[in-house]
Structures are given as C-alpha cells and as structure tokens.
Motif scaffolding. Structure first.
Motif, PDB file in Angstrom:
ATOM      1  N   GLU A 141      56.363  27.162  42.701  1.00 45.62           N
ATOM      2  CA  GLU A 141      56.358  27.906  43.998  1.00 45.62           C
ATOM      3  C   GLU A 141      54.753  27.942  44.342  1.00 45.62           C
ATOM      4  N   GLY A 142      53.773  27.084  44.162  1.00 44.56           N
ATOM      5  CA  GLY A 142      52.536  26.992  44.545  1.00 44.56           C
ATOM      6  C   GLY A 142      51.647  27.548  43.311  1.00 44.56           C
ATOM      7  N   MET A 143      52.139  28.296  42.430  1.00 45.21           N
ATOM      8  CA  MET A 143      51.467  28.881  41.593  1.00 45.21           C
ATOM      9  C   MET A 143      51.400  27.993  40.090  1.00 45.21           C
ATOM     10  N   PRO A 144      49.919  27.806  39.849  1.00 40.27           N
ATOM     11  CA  PRO A 144      49.824  27.083  38.699  1.00 40.27           C
ATOM     12  C   PRO A 144      49.947  27.707  37.434  1.00 40.27           C
ATOM     13  N   LEU A 145      50.849  27.105  36.430  1.00 39.71           N
ATOM     14  CA  LEU A 145      51.118  27.688  35.267  1.00 39.71           C
ATOM     15  C   LEU A 145      50.994  26.938  34.267  1.00 39.71           C
ATOM     16  N   ASN A 155      44.474  35.292  43.184  1.00 44.67           N
ATOM     17  CA  ASN A 155      43.136  35.693  42.429  1.00 44.67           C
ATOM     18  C   ASN A 155      43.491  36.332  41.344  1.00 44.67           C
ATOM     19  N   VAL A 156      44.754  36.383  40.859  1.00 40.41           N
ATOM     20  CA  VAL A 156      45.235  37.038  39.528  1.00 40.41           C
ATOM     21  C   VAL A 156      45.564  36.047  38.321  1.00 40.41           C
ATOM     22  N   LEU A 157      44.977  36.067  37.231  1.00 38.52           N
ATOM     23  CA  LEU A 157      45.672  35.249  35.873  1.00 38.52           C
ATOM     24  C   LEU A 157      46.612  36.251  35.211  1.00 38.52           C
ATOM     25  N   LEU A 158      47.759  35.747  35.107  1.00 41.69           N
ATOM     26  CA  LEU A 158      48.704  36.745  34.102  1.00 41.69           C
ATOM     27  C   LEU A 158      48.903  35.854  32.950  1.00 41.69           C
ATOM     28  N   ARG A 159      49.285  36.522  31.794  1.00 40.76           N
ATOM     29  CA  ARG A 159      49.715  36.151  30.702  1.00 40.76           C
ATOM     30  C   ARG A 159      50.800  36.907  29.910  1.00 40.76           C
ATOM     31  N   ALA A 197      49.014  40.641  29.705  1.00 42.66           N
ATOM     32  CA  ALA A 197      47.415  40.684  30.120  1.00 42.66           C
ATOM     33  C   ALA A 197      47.311  40.268  31.562  1.00 42.66           C
ATOM     34  N   ALA A 198      46.157  41.033  32.225  1.00 40.30           N
ATOM     35  CA  ALA A 198      45.940  40.403  33.492  1.00 40.30           C
ATOM     36  C   ALA A 198      44.525  40.454  33.708  1.00 40.30           C
ATOM     37  N   ILE A 199      43.873  39.432  34.539  1.00 39.70           N
ATOM     38  CA  ILE A 199      42.424  39.416  34.964  1.00 39.70           C
ATOM     39  C   ILE A 199      42.551  39.119  36.533  1.00 39.70           C
ATOM     40  N   THR A 200      41.997  40.089  37.206  1.00 42.98           N
ATOM     41  CA  THR A 200      41.869  39.943  38.646  1.00 42.98           C
ATOM     42  C   THR A 200      40.328  39.405  39.116  1.00 42.98           C
ATOM     43  N   TYR A 201      40.327  38.314  39.809  1.00 45.72           N
ATOM     44  CA  TYR A 201      38.998  37.806  40.091  1.00 45.72           C
ATOM     45  C   TYR A 201      38.647  37.934  41.663  1.00 45.72           C
ATOM     46  N   PRO A 202      37.447  38.048  41.867  1.00 43.11           N
ATOM     47  CA  PRO A 202      37.269  38.365  43.256  1.00 43.11           C
ATOM     48  C   PRO A 202      37.727  37.536  44.625  1.00 43.11           C
ATOM     49  N   ASP A 203      38.055  36.276  44.037  1.00 41.62           N
ATOM     50  CA  ASP A 203      38.654  35.315  44.847  1.00 41.62           C
ATOM     51  C   ASP A 203      39.401  34.067  44.424  1.00 41.62           C
ATOM     52  N   ILE A 204      40.252  33.550  45.178  1.00 38.47           N
ATOM     53  CA  ILE A 204      41.138  32.618  44.396  1.00 38.47           C
ATOM     54  C   ILE A 204      40.338  31.322  43.751  1.00 38.47           C
ATOM     55  N   ALA A 205      39.258  30.791  44.441  1.00 34.84           N
ATOM     56  CA  ALA A 205      38.553  29.721  43.791  1.00 34.84           C
ATOM     57  C   ALA A 205      37.998  30.179  42.207  1.00 34.84           C
ATOM     58  N   THR A 206      37.503  31.284  42.215  1.00 33.44           N
ATOM     59  CA  THR A 206      36.913  31.522  40.988  1.00 33.44           C
ATOM     60  C   THR A 206      37.961  31.890  40.091  1.00 33.44           C
ATOM     61  N   ALA A 207      39.104  32.415  40.272  1.00 36.40           N
ATOM     62  CA  ALA A 207      40.271  32.413  39.322  1.00 36.40           C
ATOM     63  C   ALA A 207      40.740  30.939  39.226  1.00 36.40           C
ATOM     64  N   ALA A 208      40.929  30.042  40.028  1.00 33.63           N
ATOM     65  CA  ALA A 208      41.374  28.645  39.838  1.00 33.63           C
ATOM     66  C   ALA A 208      40.306  27.923  38.629  1.00 33.63           C
ATOM     67  N   VAL A 240      54.862  31.831  25.096  1.00 33.55           N
ATOM     68  CA  VAL A 240      53.704  32.261  25.847  1.00 33.55           C
ATOM     69  C   VAL A 240      53.575  31.693  27.077  1.00 33.55           C
ATOM     70  N   GLY A 241      53.389  32.222  28.218  1.00 30.60           N
ATOM     71  CA  GLY A 241      52.982  31.675  29.659  1.00 30.60           C
ATOM     72  C   GLY A 241      52.037  32.406  30.327  1.00 30.60           C
ATOM     73  N   VAL A 242      50.944  31.472  30.787  1.00 32.83           N
ATOM     74  CA  VAL A 242      50.037  31.890  31.773  1.00 32.83           C
ATOM     75  C   VAL A 242      50.010  31.571  33.282  1.00 32.83           C
ATOM     76  N   VAL A 243      50.171  32.258  34.148  1.00 31.88           N
ATOM     77  CA  VAL A 243      50.402  31.869  35.537  1.00 31.88           C
ATOM     78  C   VAL A 243      49.122  32.327  36.440  1.00 31.88           C
ATOM     79  N   GLN A 244      48.717  31.406  37.668  1.00 33.10           N
ATOM     80  CA  GLN A 244      47.811  32.029  38.317  1.00 33.10           C
ATOM     81  C   GLN A 244      48.601  32.295  39.913  1.00 33.10           C
ATOM     82  N   VAL A 245      48.246  33.612  39.984  1.00 32.53           N
ATOM     83  CA  VAL A 245      49.066  34.450  41.467  1.00 32.53           C
ATOM     84  C   VAL A 245      47.843  34.515  42.181  1.00 32.53           C
TER      85      VAL A 245
END
Length: 235
Positions: free
Chosen positions: A173-177, A202-206, A127-138, A195-200
């Motif tokens: 590598e700089g990506m919160p997970l 502005n994208v959150l991946l599960r 699953a992936a959700i793409t946000y408008p910017d990095i701050a919103t994704a964080a 189960v893993g979730v990572v912020q790339v």
C-alpha cells in the motif's frame, strides 16, 4: 478516497507461504548507531491471502509527514492483545536482520521503544524513529530493508544456532517494508520470531513478535505490523 482493505497490507507483511516452524529473537547487540541525526492498536489473528495483489495505486494514501508528538502519543496508547506491557525502553533499535547495520538512538521526542511480555516466553517489541521528512526516512530505511531482503543467518554463538527464512523486501500500500523469520535454538529451547520494518511516511517502525510456536509468532507478528502501520498512517 476508498481505503484499501487491511488484508492487502497483511498479504505483503506475511510470508509468501506461511511456514509454521520458521521464524527467533532479534539481536539488539548487532545494531549499530546511525549517522543521520489515544488510540489503541490491538493484535487479532486474521486469515491472510499471501498471493493477493496489492491495492491499486488509485486507492493508496500518499505518504506524508507525521509529527513526532503524535507518533509518541499513539504508541503510548498502543497495546498488544494478550500481553502485558513493560516500561518504555531507553534504547531504540530498528533493524530486521541480526548482525547487519541498523538504526539506533536513545529514546527521546523522535524515538520510542516498548516491550510486552506473555506466558511461555511470548514477547513483542515495537520501536519507532520519526525523521524530519520523508526523504530522510527513506535514506535511513534503505540499508535496513536491503539487509532484510538478503538476510543470512549469523554463525553459532553462545550455544545458540539461528536460522533465517522468508526474508524479503516489498512495498505494501505504498509503504516500503522488509521482513524476516528467525529461529533460535539453544539448550534452553527454541524461539521463533517475526521481525518486520516498515516506512510510514517519515516514520520507521520495527515490530518483533517472538514465541515458542512459529505459527503464532508469524501470524501475530504479521497482523500486528499491518495494523500498526495502518494506524500510524492515519495519524
């Protein structure tokens, strides 16, 4: 700029020590709605070094904004080796720990979900959700990653018992997970899931990888998430 080896990301998404029989299905019903409004990936089993340090900061790729259309196009071409793809999902859930608040959206231009099935109960979900910017994704990722780090097993329900192991929050590598191993036992058998979730950016991946074999679920899941994050990072 020299790119860090994939094994550095694998070291973070894999558990601190591989435990072959710890890992079950995530519970989509536990996810709640949020308020915040082609290449291929392939899974290969790779040896990991869980205690290997992350790549030095000078080698990291700075997080950046990825276009939703590019993310969707990549995921449309992504496949999990050895499994058969199902139709794209109508509901997109991003959560690592069952029974905790997560992110949920209907599938659309900025949200994507797909499943793959194999023999003997093996299954993968992305699953992936793409946000408008990095701050919103964080901001959206923060409660999900915190829940992963403090994940506790839900109480028995519907004849099934779930246990939790290797829950943690990290930065690879700089990506919160955040990642969790789940084991669900019931009258129909035992299922393990990574189960893993990572912020790339502005994208959150599960990514969830489930199997009756805990070692398979753990190794395949951690490898798949590392490759998926790296490929999205390069879009």
């Amino acid at each position: 700029m020299r790119r860090p080896p994939t094994r550095a990301l694998l070291a973070a998404v894999a558990p601190l020590a591989l435990v072959p029989w710890l890992a079950a299905c995530s519970d989509p019903a536990a996810t709640t709605s949020e308020a915040i409004p082609s290449t291929k990936g392939a899974v290969t089993t790779a040896a990991t070094t869980p205690d290997e340090p992350l790549a030095p900061p000078s080698s990291l790729t700075p997080p950046r904004v990825h276009e939703p259309a590019a993310v969707t196009a990549y995921l449309e071409g992504y496949d999990v080796s050895g499994l058969t793809r199902s139709a794209s999902g109508g509901r997109v859930d991003v959560a690592a720990c069952p029974g905790t608040p997560g992110l949920a959206r209907a599938a659309g231009p900025d949200a994507y979900a797909r499943s793959w099935d194999g023999s003997a109960g093996v299954r993968a979900d992305v699953a992936a959700i793409t946000y408008p910017d990095i701050a919103t994704a964080a901001r959206a990722a923060e409660p999900v990653l915190d829940a992963a780090a403090s994940c506790r097993a839900p109480g028995p329900g519907k004849g099934a018992t779930t246990t939790v192991a290797n829950q943690r929050r990290d930065v690879a590598e700089g990506m919160p997970l955040g990642r969790v191993d789940l084991t669900r036992e019931s009258a129909t058998g035992t299922v393990h899931a990574y189960v893993g979730v990572v912020q790339v950016g502005n994208v959150l991946l599960r990514l969830t990888y489930a199997s009756p074999d805990g070692k398979v679920a753990n190794e395949k899941g951690s490898t798949a998430l590392a490759l998926l994050a790296r490929h999205v990072q390069e879009l």
